[in-house]
Design an enzyme around this catalytic site. Structure first.
Site, short mmCIF file in Angstrom:
data_model
loop_
_atom_site.label_atom_id
_atom_site.label_comp_id
_atom_site.label_asym_id
_atom_site.label_seq_id
_atom_site.Cartn_x
_atom_site.Cartn_y
_atom_site.Cartn_z
N HIS A 103 0.90 -1.26 -0.02
CA HIS A 103 -0.01 0.03 -0.04
C HIS A 103 0.91 1.22 0.13
CE1 HIS A 103 -3.79 -2.04 0.39
NE2 HIS A 103 -3.40 -2.59 1.50
N CYS A 156 -0.41 2.40 -4.47
CA CYS A 156 -1.11 3.68 -4.58
C CYS A 156 -0.39 4.76 -4.46
CB CYS A 156 -2.46 3.67 -3.84
SG CYS A 156 -3.77 2.78 -4.64
#
Length: 514
Positions: free
Chosen positions: A340, A383
């Site tokens: 992430h 991301c």
């Protein structure tokens, strides 16, 4: 009878002229720049003027109208081909043997078609110190002609053009790269018929085709302008991908990194799947890690995979690999991080952010002298912004909804250490999510692995491969048709990076038993 035939031919030309607008005439002028004296082209007001010049130079007559058919084909006026007795398909069949518009001129025209008004404004701003003051406004085609007249652009010198593309829109590079690949693979280009000696001698400092390569090297004016232009680029602080790309000298052919040593290098894969708190499990990431391991092993690297590491553990491992003496016998270093993320950073298993720049800085020439002047590649699947609503089979590698981003916006180019030989491949542009199928893996990683297997055996360099990855991912969409993604490379590479072609077939073919 002969007079009637000639009259009919001229009537055909007039009918074609009536159907062409001013933009078409400008395009015809540009495509004829290698065939007709530029001073004469400057006075062209209509298509009829161009036709007369072509007839005067014996490129066009009643018995041979193919060049005009080719020009109409190039500017996509296919309906007008019927007036000459041609079809689009017939012209395509004849281009290989009879085409006269050079690959170089084709490339420039195609590039102009993809440059938007906004891009053109940025380009003119970048080049304002190198354009004649009398030019208040320029079309893209006019700008390209001016660059040729200034000696900053020629058939064998497109480096400045590449630099401009990287500043304004890296997607444009594919057109230039395709031209370079085709030019190398086809010594006799599509325009196999000889070009008249006078065709280019009137375009400023650009010589005829036989003289171009010599003049581009020997002209001191060219060297000075190219050096000044490159310096001008480095002084403009634009947050665009590739802002650190280093074009060494406009007259020096780009060389490749040494990649023929007995040991290719080390490849690290950090695969964070499970997290300790609010971050979701990254389902499908193990498929990405396995695919990366197979592909980079096939490319000759020694791969080590780490799963579910905290930010502190990742940093400690980076320090350990930084001090590894074995790097001195390797050609390159690669690090892939699957996790992430937020703007300019990735999450460790402990949900603490670790700066991408900090990770890469461990391998600068000062901190890791064993890798000095060797390519160091980092691929980040994470991301770089807040999560968006996700459809059924697609998840975003970001925080849960409602959890605010804790980082200031950091573009990929800002994440790279300010020295040479780094490449950072980001799965997405800053501020946006990247997508991962919970069974098939991440769009970016799967495209990267696929393109490496396809294009390394063809001898493509890494930047050309990443351009293909951009194209692949850019075309993908979630099953609802509402989610898109665009990767973004940034680099300070000084040379081309070309992996040696492995002896074994690609992993995908091995897996299928081919």
């Amino acid at each position: 009878m002969e007079c009637d035939f000639s009259l009919k031919f001229h009537q055909q030309l007039l009918l074609i002229d009536e159907d062409l607008v001013s933009e078409d005439v400008a395009a015809l002028k540009f495509l004829c720049a290698d065939l007709l004296p530029f001073k004469k082209l400057e006075h062209v007001k209509s298509a009829v003027d161009i036709f007369q010049l072509l007839m005067a130079e014996e490129y066009l007559n009643e018995e041979d109208t193919f060049l005009l058919a080719e020009l109409l084909y190039r500017i996509k006026c296919h309906s007008l081909l019927r007036k000459l007795g041609y079809t689009k398909e017939k012209v395509q069949e004849c281009l290989h043997e009879r085409g006269r518009v050079s690959l170089y001129r084709q490339m420039l025209y195609e590039l102009s078609e993809n440059i938007t008004n906004e891009m053109l404004t940025e380009i003119i701003f970048l080049l304002q110190n190198y354009l004649p003051k009398r030019w208040v406004t320029l079309s893209t085609l006019e700008l390209l002609i001016v660059l040729e007249k200034q000696g900053l652009l020629a058939e064998d010198n497109v480096q400045v053009l590449e630099e401009i593309c990287m500043k304004v829109s890296p997607d444009l590079l594919e057109t230039v790269n395709h031209y370079k690949r085709t030019k190398v693979s086809l010594p006799q280009q599509e325009n196999t018929l000889p070009v008249k000696e006078s065709s280019l001698s009137h375009i400023g400092d650009i010589a005829s085709p036989q003289e171009t390569s010599i003049k581009s090297v020997s002209s001191p004016n060219y060297d000075n302008r190219a050096a000044n232009l490159t310096q001008g680029f480095s002084e403009i602080n634009l947050k665009l991908p590739g802002q650190f790309s280093n074009i060494e000298n406009e007259t020096k052919k780009m060389t490749s990194y040494k990649m023929d040593g007995p040991h290719r290098g080390f490849c690290l894969i950090f695969n964070n799947v499970h997290f300790g708190g609010s971050l979701l499990e990254r389902k499908g990431s193990c498929k990405d890690a396995e695919e990366l391991e197979r592909v980079f092993t096939w490319l000759g690297l020694d791969v080590t995979t780490y799963t579910d590491r905290t930010s502190q553990e990742i940093e400690e491992l980076m320090r350990a690999w930084q001090n590894l003496q074995a790097h001195k016998d390797r050609d390159c270093f690669i690090c892939c991080i699957l996790s992430h993320g937020e703007s300019g950073a990735i999450y460790g298993k402990d949900e603490k952010l670790l700066s991408i720049r900090r990770i890469m800085s461990h391998f600068t020439a000062k901190k890791c002298p064993q890798l000095a002047e060797k390519p160091k590649l980092f691929f980040i699947q994470a991301c770089q912004g807040k999560e968006i609503q996700r459809p059924v089979y697609v998840e975003a590698d970001a925080q849960n909804p409602g959890l605010p981003s804790t980082q200031h916006s950091v573009s990929p180019s800002e994440s790279i250490p300010e020295e040479a030989d780094f490449l950072l491949g980001m799965a997405t542009i800053d501020g946006y999510v990247s997508f991962r199928h919970i069974e098939q893996g991440a769009w970016y990683i799967q495209a990267l692995c696929s393109k490496l297997q396809l294009l390394v055996p063809r001898g493509e360099d890494i930047l050309s491969i990443l351009t293909e990855v951009n194209e692949d991912v850019g075309r993908r969409v979630d099953r609802l048709g509402t989610k898109k993604q665009m990767p973004q490379p940034a680099y300070t590479l000084r040379r081309k990076l070309i992996f040696p072609i492995p002896r074994d077939p690609p992993p995908s073919q091995q897996h299928r038993g081919f």
